[in-house]
Design a protein around this motif. Sequence first.
Motif, PDB file in Angstrom:
ATOM      1  N   GLN A  99     -49.556 -28.750  14.411  1.00  0.00           N
ATOM      2  CA  GLN A  99     -49.144 -27.425  14.414  1.00  0.00           C
ATOM      3  C   GLN A  99     -47.798 -27.154  13.988  1.00  0.00           C
ATOM      4  O   GLN A  99     -46.734 -27.807  14.100  1.00  0.00           O
ATOM      5  CB  GLN A  99     -49.370 -26.803  15.849  1.00  0.00           C
ATOM      6  CG  GLN A  99     -50.807 -26.739  16.132  1.00  0.00           C
ATOM      7  CD  GLN A  99     -50.837 -25.973  17.575  1.00  0.00           C
ATOM      8  OE1 GLN A  99     -51.759 -26.377  18.367  1.00  0.00           O
ATOM      9  NE2 GLN A  99     -50.362 -24.623  17.544  1.00  0.00           N
ATOM     10  N   PHE A 100     -47.432 -25.841  13.551  1.00  0.00           N
ATOM     11  CA  PHE A 100     -45.901 -25.308  13.581  1.00  0.00           C
ATOM     12  C   PHE A 100     -46.157 -23.921  13.664  1.00  0.00           C
ATOM     13  O   PHE A 100     -47.220 -23.432  13.867  1.00  0.00           O
ATOM     14  CB  PHE A 100     -45.359 -25.831  12.211  1.00  0.00           C
ATOM     15  CG  PHE A 100     -46.191 -25.208  10.808  1.00  0.00           C
ATOM     16  CD1 PHE A 100     -45.718 -24.052  10.189  1.00  0.00           C
ATOM     17  CD2 PHE A 100     -47.336 -25.877  10.479  1.00  0.00           C
ATOM     18  CE1 PHE A 100     -46.325 -23.680   9.431  1.00  0.00           C
ATOM     19  CE2 PHE A 100     -47.923 -25.580   9.389  1.00  0.00           C
ATOM     20  CZ  PHE A 100     -47.376 -24.332   8.429  1.00  0.00           C
ATOM     21  N   VAL A 101     -45.007 -23.223  13.740  1.00  0.00           N
ATOM     22  CA  VAL A 101     -44.868 -21.732  13.459  1.00  0.00           C
ATOM     23  C   VAL A 101     -44.380 -21.149  12.204  1.00  0.00           C
ATOM     24  O   VAL A 101     -43.430 -21.990  11.652  1.00  0.00           O
ATOM     25  CB  VAL A 101     -44.249 -21.120  14.836  1.00  0.00           C
ATOM     26  CG1 VAL A 101     -45.050 -21.667  16.043  1.00  0.00           C
ATOM     27  CG2 VAL A 101     -42.925 -21.520  14.793  1.00  0.00           C
ATOM     28  N   ASP A 102     -44.637 -20.224  11.729  1.00  0.00           N
ATOM     29  CA  ASP A 102     -44.118 -19.498  10.552  1.00  0.00           C
ATOM     30  C   ASP A 102     -42.767 -18.789  11.132  1.00  0.00           C
ATOM     31  O   ASP A 102     -42.307 -18.800  12.421  1.00  0.00           O
ATOM     32  CB  ASP A 102     -44.841 -18.655   9.686  1.00  0.00           C
ATOM     33  CG  ASP A 102     -45.313 -17.315  10.644  1.00  0.00           C
ATOM     34  OD1 ASP A 102     -44.763 -17.181  11.605  1.00  0.00           O
ATOM     35  OD2 ASP A 102     -46.235 -16.634  10.313  1.00  0.00           O
ATOM     36  N   ILE A 103     -42.161 -18.173  10.200  1.00  0.00           N
ATOM     37  CA  ILE A 103     -40.829 -17.547  10.909  1.00  0.00           C
ATOM     38  C   ILE A 103     -40.971 -16.394  11.655  1.00  0.00           C
ATOM     39  O   ILE A 103     -40.170 -16.190  12.389  1.00  0.00           O
ATOM     40  CB  ILE A 103     -39.995 -16.882   9.352  1.00  0.00           C
ATOM     41  CG1 ILE A 103     -38.500 -16.901   9.713  1.00  0.00           C
ATOM     42  CG2 ILE A 103     -40.769 -15.753   9.093  1.00  0.00           C
ATOM     43  CD1 ILE A 103     -37.917 -16.392   8.648  1.00  0.00           C
ATOM     44  N   HIS A 104     -42.260 -15.827  11.834  1.00  0.00           N
ATOM     45  CA  HIS A 104     -42.540 -14.892  12.747  1.00  0.00           C
ATOM     46  C   HIS A 104     -42.641 -15.388  14.295  1.00  0.00           C
ATOM     47  O   HIS A 104     -43.022 -14.879  15.062  1.00  0.00           O
ATOM     48  CB  HIS A 104     -43.490 -13.945  12.290  1.00  0.00           C
ATOM     49  CG  HIS A 104     -43.303 -13.324  11.246  1.00  0.00           C
ATOM     50  ND1 HIS A 104     -42.661 -12.248  10.872  1.00  0.00           N
ATOM     51  CD2 HIS A 104     -44.299 -13.539   9.838  1.00  0.00           C
ATOM     52  CE1 HIS A 104     -42.699 -11.897   9.602  1.00  0.00           C
ATOM     53  NE2 HIS A 104     -43.673 -12.436   8.827  1.00  0.00           N
ATOM     54  N   GLY A 105     -42.909 -16.630  14.222  1.00  0.00           N
ATOM     55  CA  GLY A 105     -43.280 -17.531  15.361  1.00  0.00           C
ATOM     56  C   GLY A 105     -44.767 -17.316  15.709  1.00  0.00           C
ATOM     57  O   GLY A 105     -45.378 -17.868  16.563  1.00  0.00           O
ATOM     58  N   VAL A 106     -45.539 -17.386  14.547  1.00  0.00           N
ATOM     59  CA  VAL A 106     -47.211 -17.074  14.983  1.00  0.00           C
ATOM     60  C   VAL A 106     -47.553 -18.602  14.635  1.00  0.00           C
ATOM     61  O   VAL A 106     -47.178 -19.318  13.608  1.00  0.00           O
ATOM     62  CB  VAL A 106     -47.649 -16.439  13.796  1.00  0.00           C
ATOM     63  CG1 VAL A 106     -49.199 -16.313  13.644  1.00  0.00           C
ATOM     64  CG2 VAL A 106     -47.335 -14.685  14.076  1.00  0.00           C
ATOM     65  N   ALA A 107     -48.250 -19.275  15.451  1.00  0.00           N
ATOM     66  CA  ALA A 107     -48.848 -20.601  15.289  1.00  0.00           C
ATOM     67  C   ALA A 107     -49.768 -20.654  14.011  1.00  0.00           C
ATOM     68  O   ALA A 107     -50.688 -20.046  13.942  1.00  0.00           O
ATOM     69  CB  ALA A 107     -49.723 -21.041  16.446  1.00  0.00           C
ATOM     70  N   LYS A 108     -49.557 -21.959  13.281  1.00  0.00           N
ATOM     71  CA  LYS A 108     -50.296 -22.275  12.323  1.00  0.00           C
ATOM     72  C   LYS A 108     -50.778 -23.788  12.470  1.00  0.00           C
ATOM     73  O   LYS A 108     -50.159 -24.535  13.091  1.00  0.00           O
ATOM     74  CB  LYS A 108     -49.367 -22.174  10.903  1.00  0.00           C
ATOM     75  CG  LYS A 108     -48.823 -20.868  10.563  1.00  0.00           C
ATOM     76  CD  LYS A 108     -49.710 -20.004  10.086  1.00  0.00           C
ATOM     77  CE  LYS A 108     -49.265 -18.401  10.102  1.00  0.00           C
ATOM     78  NZ  LYS A 108     -50.341 -17.327   9.672  1.00  0.00           N
ATOM     79  N   ALA A 109     -51.743 -24.023  11.902  1.00  0.00           N
ATOM     80  CA  ALA A 109     -52.430 -25.400  12.198  1.00  0.00           C
ATOM     81  C   ALA A 109     -53.419 -25.910  11.117  1.00  0.00           C
ATOM     82  O   ALA A 109     -53.981 -25.121  10.384  1.00  0.00           O
ATOM     83  CB  ALA A 109     -52.950 -25.463  13.694  1.00  0.00           C
ATOM     84  N   LYS A 110     -53.441 -27.393  11.075  1.00  0.00           N
ATOM     85  CA  LYS A 110     -54.685 -27.816  10.333  1.00  0.00           C
ATOM     86  C   LYS A 110     -55.161 -28.600  11.588  1.00  0.00           C
ATOM     87  O   LYS A 110     -54.757 -29.392  12.255  1.00  0.00           O
ATOM     88  CB  LYS A 110     -54.204 -28.746   9.421  1.00  0.00           C
ATOM     89  CG  LYS A 110     -54.000 -28.125   7.810  1.00  0.00           C
ATOM     90  CD  LYS A 110     -53.930 -29.221   6.912  1.00  0.00           C
ATOM     91  CE  LYS A 110     -54.009 -28.604   5.444  1.00  0.00           C
ATOM     92  NZ  LYS A 110     -53.713 -29.701   4.331  1.00  0.00           N
ATOM     93  N   ALA A 111     -56.695 -28.620  11.585  1.00  0.00           N
ATOM     94  CA  ALA A 111     -57.518 -29.601  12.576  1.00  0.00           C
ATOM     95  C   ALA A 111     -57.701 -30.855  11.698  1.00  0.00           C
ATOM     96  O   ALA A 111     -58.090 -31.128  10.528  1.00  0.00           O
ATOM     97  CB  ALA A 111     -58.816 -28.989  12.676  1.00  0.00           C
TER      98      ALA A 111
END
Length: 465
Positions: free
Chosen positions: A42-54
Amino acid sequence: MSAVAGTKETPEPGALATPKGLTPETAQTWLKQNGVRQVLAQFVDIHGVAKAKAVPLPHLNAILKDGAGFAGAGFWGSGMKPHHSEYMMRADLGTLGLTPWIPGYASLFGTGLVNDAEHVFDTRNVLAAQVARLAEKGLTLNTGLEPEFMLLRRDETGAIRPFDATDTLEKAAYDYRGLMRARDVLNDLVESLEAVGIDVYQIDHEDANGQYEINFRYADAMTTADQVTYFKMAASEIARAAGAICSFMPKPFARATGNGMHIHFSIADASGRNLFEDTSDPSGLELSEMAYHFLGGVLAHAPALTALLCPTVNSYKRLVVGNDASGTNWAPVFVTYGDNNRTAMVRVPGGRLELRVGDSAMNPYLASAALIAAGLDGIERKLDPGAPHNVNFYELSPAEVAEMGIDVLPQSLAAALRALREDRLFAETLGAGLIDEFTALKQAEWDGYHRHVSDWELNRYLSFF
């Protein structure tokens, strides 16, 4: 509804907490014992929205060593184009945590890399750099963030309403019935947090119908930012499983208070001693000289800081001068501080500071990094925050506030972005490229909003002339 989605029994608090000192090998064993099949890198984009790969569990070592790869142009604020190198999220085993609301998964945060170097647009890296500035001085910023949110639903007409249709009190703060009738969702959320060792100490119904706040114990700024991200992930999915919409939108309803995210903060030394606290403070606020200087930096950079704490067009429907349509405004716009004054930008609960401006749309990494940058500037330049004010600013006219020498925060995203561009501190400390990327994205957001024709305009002007 089960206490934790997908289970029949509620785990005891801490029962699913990650053991200390795991190695890649012991982590694999522990995850298998807990039924984990995939790990979210996981990480977040510049908006703070969570992004991920399983990532399937057998490949855990790969993301710990090399990282999980992402196309940087595929998410907001990376500063990357389709022809650039891969963005890699190298997982930090120290952030490993189970996700009780989605059995079979665990979560890992880490370091964003491009060409094996820390990516300067990754906001978690940006916070890590500011944390390191403090660490060089033997200091740690401790924060407690208080994310407010609403549990909502769409009615048969498609309109947005409180999830609990009986939550209709005109003054709903601390309402027992409003709290109890949402208890299934709230309990699932609290028990998920407690199971992994996050210490929840308070749950309440906030001012607006359908609005809640769950408070958990403070920690160092990085841990808190990770926990807020984790909290948002859990809240959204647990609410969805119950048929609700969990909204962190700053101001969903014109006639209701908005969703703030107050930041309580203090500086500690290596022993954990609170360096903001001084019980001999002649003002009676129990603040040290360091705390006053840090506060001076926050106030000096308040207009620019607002762009990062209140990062959406909608944020400024919450930041208004005077009481808003809800009857009470807990989002003060006056650039000053006071003892227990909730109408000032900064409140002093005694031995720590509470920044009351930010909302639940903020990126917690970027906001915390900016807070450190502003505070360190205050310490290094020994900035004086001036005298405290304990008057009710909402009872004063704008002219009376101005006569006191107190400024007002930006009243639109456009004004806040202008302040951020003009105040070079954040470009110099957080990175000019990152601030340029942020302001460009947010300027586009403002432009899109400004060109939109709203229902209010149609209702007011269609036949007016």
